[in-house]
Motif scaffolding. Structure first.
Motif, PDB file in Angstrom:
ATOM      1  N   SER A  13      50.292  35.809  35.678  1.00 57.88           N
ATOM      2  CA  SER A  13      49.044  36.506  35.992  1.00 57.88           C
ATOM      3  C   SER A  13      47.990  35.473  36.352  1.00 57.88           C
ATOM      4  N   CYS A  14      47.485  35.533  37.591  1.00 56.64           N
ATOM      5  CA  CYS A  14      46.474  34.570  38.021  1.00 56.64           C
ATOM      6  C   CYS A  14      45.210  34.665  37.166  1.00 56.64           C
ATOM      7  N   ALA A  15      44.856  35.869  36.750  1.00 56.88           N
ATOM      8  CA  ALA A  15      43.656  36.029  35.934  1.00 56.88           C
ATOM      9  C   ALA A  15      43.782  35.252  34.632  1.00 56.88           C
ATOM     10  N   GLU A  16      44.996  35.198  34.084  1.00 58.46           N
ATOM     11  CA  GLU A  16      45.218  34.438  32.855  1.00 58.46           C
ATOM     12  C   GLU A  16      45.387  32.950  33.135  1.00 58.46           C
ATOM     13  N   VAL A  17      46.087  32.634  34.222  1.00 54.22           N
ATOM     14  CA  VAL A  17      46.320  31.230  34.564  1.00 54.22           C
ATOM     15  C   VAL A  17      45.008  30.529  34.905  1.00 54.22           C
ATOM     16  N   ARG A  18      44.101  31.236  35.610  1.00 53.35           N
ATOM     17  CA  ARG A  18      42.821  30.651  36.022  1.00 53.35           C
ATOM     18  C   ARG A  18      41.672  30.978  35.071  1.00 53.35           C
ATOM     19  N   LEU A  19      41.963  31.773  34.043  1.00 50.39           N
ATOM     20  CA  LEU A  19      40.901  32.260  33.138  1.00 50.39           C
ATOM     21  C   LEU A  19      39.781  32.878  33.959  1.00 50.39           C
ATOM     22  N   SER A  20      40.183  33.720  34.908  1.00 52.80           N
ATOM     23  CA  SER A  20      39.226  34.218  35.884  1.00 52.80           C
ATOM     24  C   SER A  20      39.612  35.604  36.364  1.00 52.80           C
ATOM     25  N   SER A  21      38.673  36.545  36.269  1.00 57.65           N
ATOM     26  CA  SER A  21      38.854  37.876  36.853  1.00 57.65           C
ATOM     27  C   SER A  21      38.324  37.839  38.275  1.00 57.65           C
ATOM     28  N   TRP A  22      39.186  38.227  39.233  1.00 61.99           N
ATOM     29  CA  TRP A  22      38.832  38.025  40.644  1.00 61.99           C
ATOM     30  C   TRP A  22      39.812  38.808  41.514  1.00 61.99           C
ATOM     31  N   TRP A  23      39.596  38.744  42.825  1.00 64.12           N
ATOM     32  CA  TRP A  23      40.514  39.373  43.778  1.00 64.12           C
ATOM     33  C   TRP A  23      41.644  38.384  44.091  1.00 64.12           C
ATOM     34  N   HIS A  24      42.517  38.198  43.125  1.00 62.96           N
ATOM     35  CA  HIS A  24      43.542  37.166  43.247  1.00 62.96           C
ATOM     36  C   HIS A  24      44.658  37.582  44.207  1.00 62.96           C
ATOM     37  N   LYS A  25      45.092  36.597  44.980  1.00 64.03           N
ATOM     38  CA  LYS A  25      46.242  36.743  45.883  1.00 64.03           C
ATOM     39  C   LYS A  25      47.364  35.910  45.257  1.00 64.03           C
ATOM     40  N   ARG A  26      47.610  34.721  45.780  1.00 62.56           N
ATOM     41  CA  ARG A  26      48.350  33.697  45.043  1.00 62.56           C
ATOM     42  C   ARG A  26      47.284  32.875  44.331  1.00 62.56           C
ATOM     43  N   CYS A  27      46.671  33.495  43.379  1.00 64.81           N
ATOM     44  CA  CYS A  27      45.446  33.046  42.721  1.00 64.81           C
ATOM     45  C   CYS A  27      44.318  32.979  43.751  1.00 64.81           C
ATOM     46  N   THR A  28      43.535  31.896  43.826  1.00 63.81           N
ATOM     47  CA  THR A  28      42.349  31.968  44.676  1.00 63.81           C
ATOM     48  C   THR A  28      41.854  30.595  45.106  1.00 63.81           C
ATOM     49  N   LYS A  29      41.203  30.571  46.256  1.00 64.20           N
ATOM     50  CA  LYS A  29      40.551  29.347  46.730  1.00 64.20           C
ATOM     51  C   LYS A  29      39.071  29.313  46.353  1.00 64.20           C
ATOM     52  N   ALA A  30      38.568  30.431  45.890  1.00 65.49           N
ATOM     53  CA  ALA A  30      37.184  30.509  45.416  1.00 65.49           C
ATOM     54  C   ALA A  30      37.214  31.135  44.030  1.00 65.49           C
ATOM     55  N   ASN A  31      36.898  30.361  43.004  1.00 66.08           N
ATOM     56  CA  ASN A  31      37.015  30.825  41.623  1.00 66.08           C
ATOM     57  C   ASN A  31      35.625  30.926  40.988  1.00 66.08           C
ATOM     58  N   LEU A  32      34.825  31.856  41.492  1.00 67.03           N
ATOM     59  CA  LEU A  32      33.420  31.940  41.067  1.00 67.03           C
ATOM     60  C   LEU A  32      33.263  32.535  39.672  1.00 67.03           C
ATOM     61  N   ASP A  65      43.710  41.720  31.434  1.00 69.25           N
ATOM     62  CA  ASP A  65      44.526  42.823  30.934  1.00 69.25           C
ATOM     63  C   ASP A  65      45.049  43.732  32.045  1.00 69.25           C
ATOM     64  N   ARG A  66      44.849  43.315  33.301  1.00 66.10           N
ATOM     65  CA  ARG A  66      45.390  44.091  34.419  1.00 66.10           C
ATOM     66  C   ARG A  66      45.626  43.158  35.609  1.00 66.10           C
ATOM     67  N   SER A  67      46.865  42.796  35.841  1.00 60.81           N
ATOM     68  CA  SER A  67      47.208  41.850  36.906  1.00 60.81           C
ATOM     69  C   SER A  67      47.594  42.595  38.176  1.00 60.81           C
ATOM     70  N   ASN A  68      46.895  42.267  39.276  1.00 55.63           N
ATOM     71  CA  ASN A  68      47.181  42.886  40.577  1.00 55.63           C
ATOM     72  C   ASN A  68      47.491  41.857  41.659  1.00 55.63           C
ATOM     73  N   ASP A  69      47.776  40.608  41.254  1.00 57.27           N
ATOM     74  CA  ASP A  69      48.088  39.589  42.251  1.00 57.27           C
ATOM     75  C   ASP A  69      49.524  39.770  42.733  1.00 57.27           C
ATOM     76  N   ILE A  70      49.989  38.872  43.605  1.00 66.13           N
ATOM     77  CA  ILE A  70      51.310  39.061  44.226  1.00 66.13           C
ATOM     78  C   ILE A  70      52.445  38.471  43.399  1.00 66.13           C
ATOM     79  N   TYR A  71      52.093  37.748  42.321  1.00 60.45           N
ATOM     80  CA  TYR A  71      53.138  37.152  41.492  1.00 60.45           C
ATOM     81  C   TYR A  71      53.742  38.194  40.551  1.00 60.45           C
ATOM     82  N   GLU A  72      55.008  38.021  40.223  1.00 62.63           N
ATOM     83  CA  GLU A  72      55.681  38.916  39.293  1.00 62.63           C
ATOM     84  C   GLU A  72      55.745  38.346  37.878  1.00 62.63           C
ATOM     85  N   ARG A  73      55.829  37.031  37.765  1.00 66.67           N
ATOM     86  CA  ARG A  73      56.075  36.426  36.448  1.00 66.67           C
ATOM     87  C   ARG A  73      54.821  35.839  35.809  1.00 66.67           C
TER      88      ARG A  73
END
Length: 338
Positions: free
Chosen positions: A282-301, A272-280
């Motif tokens: 949300s990595c949190a929704e795409v990865r089903l993961s709350s994290w420190w997303h950049k262009r999503c993530t290489k570590a999806n713990l 419910d709060r996207s802070n990654d670098i994408y505009e269109r």
């Protein structure tokens, strides 16, 4: 009523009761008062059997009053406050035969429960006000839940890993099974969720407080086939909520890839709060993961546990030194002082 010399020896110690419906704490009397609620043999049996088999939480506290408040937090109705070690043993229930009137109260029975636990020697009490991280505990303590005070005025419970090498370590994330859902919203990640004895996220507010001074971060992971990996960072820091819990991590060593540092400098994202670098997207929704997303993530713990979909699963990219996402069975994130 039946008598007990062992209980009579501590008859002047207070039994505390809390009315759960009103969330009020008051003293209702001594052990003699408890015997008016239960017969003495029942009190003795509860103390013995429950502490042997059903302790669900053990926390360092300064008083039996605080033990009451902790027990209330976990919606349990019985606890034993060990006056010698200042440990609050929160138990799983009162007694199967307890009637409705008795179940409406929370009872804390004071006493020394050393004989009911695995501890063989009593240790002097350690005030949690002097414990900033688990590092500050006696290293001979057992692993478990302890109350700490990272900064004055902010105290909370953490799980202290006293067994992993180079510790003690303060555990901030633990995933060992699928019992706890990690796909949660901003407020839940802010305050934390789960069971400190099992799967949990400590909470972003707590991470920010713990790392006001940068800490050492150690991540321990196991792949599905049981292969062990670890990544350690000499500096780990999480900013406050105003800065969206921004991550700073550097100083890598370990036997897996440096996947975590790829996210350094980026803010925390949830569904419910996207802070990654994408505009269109949300990595949190795409990865089903709350994290420190950049262009999503290489570590999806914090991904979806046991998912068969590479996008959603809990993974570490480069686990075997190649840029391949390897699904993980367990993850643990831990802190200590530099």
């Amino acid at each position: 009523m039946k008598s007990s010399k062992k209980l009579r020896a501590t008859r002047n110690q207070e039994i505390l009761a809390l009315t759960n419906q009103r969330r009020l704490c008051k003293i209702v009397g001594t052990l003699e008062m408890a015997e008016q609620i239960w017969d003495t043999e029942t009190v003795k049996n509860i103390t013995r059997v429950q502490s042997e088999t059903n302790t669900i939480r053990k926390t360092l506290t300064l008083s039996s009053i605080e033990c009451v408040m902790i027990t209330m937090t976990y919606n349990r109705s019985l606890a034993i406050y060990d006056e010698l070690s200042h440990q609050c043993h929160v138990l799983n229930t009162i007694h199967q035969s307890t009637d409705v009137d008795k179940a409406d109260r929370l009872y804390v029975i004071p006493g020394n429960v050393t004989s009911f636990t695995e501890r063989t020697t009593a240790k002097p009490p350690e005030s949690y006000l002097n414990v900033r991280l688990c590092d500050d505990l006696d290293p001979t303590n057992t692993s478990g839940v302890y109350r700490i005070t990272p900064v004055p005025g902010k105290s909370f419970d953490v799980f202290c890993d006293m067994d992993t090498g180079d510790g003690p370590w303060t555990v901030i994330q633990n995933r060992q099974s699928k019992e706890v859902d990690f796909y949660r919203n901003w407020d839940e990640f802010k305050s934390g969720f789960g069971d400190l004895h099992g799967n949990f996220w400590l909470g972003n507010d707590q991470l920010s407080v713990l790392t006001e001074t940068p800490c050492v971060l150690r991540i321990q992971i196991h792949s599905l086939n049981g292969t062990f990996g670890y990544a350690e960072y000499s500096q780990f820091q999480v900013s406050n909520e105003t800065d969206q819990y921004r991550l700073f991590v550097t100083g890598f060593s370990g036997n897996v890839s440096n996947a975590m540092e790829w996210n350094s400098g980026y803010m925390f994202s949830t569904r419910d709060r996207s802070n990654d670098i994408y505009e269109r997207i949300s990595c949190a929704e795409v990865r089903l993961s709350s994290w420190w997303h950049k262009r999503c993530t290489k570590a999806n713990l914090n991904g979806l546990y046991e998912s068969s979909n590479e996008k959603f699963m809990v993974y570490w990219e480069g686990f075997y030194g190649q840029d391949i996402k390897i699904q993980l069975r367990t993850t643990k994130m831990m802190l200590k002082k530099p």
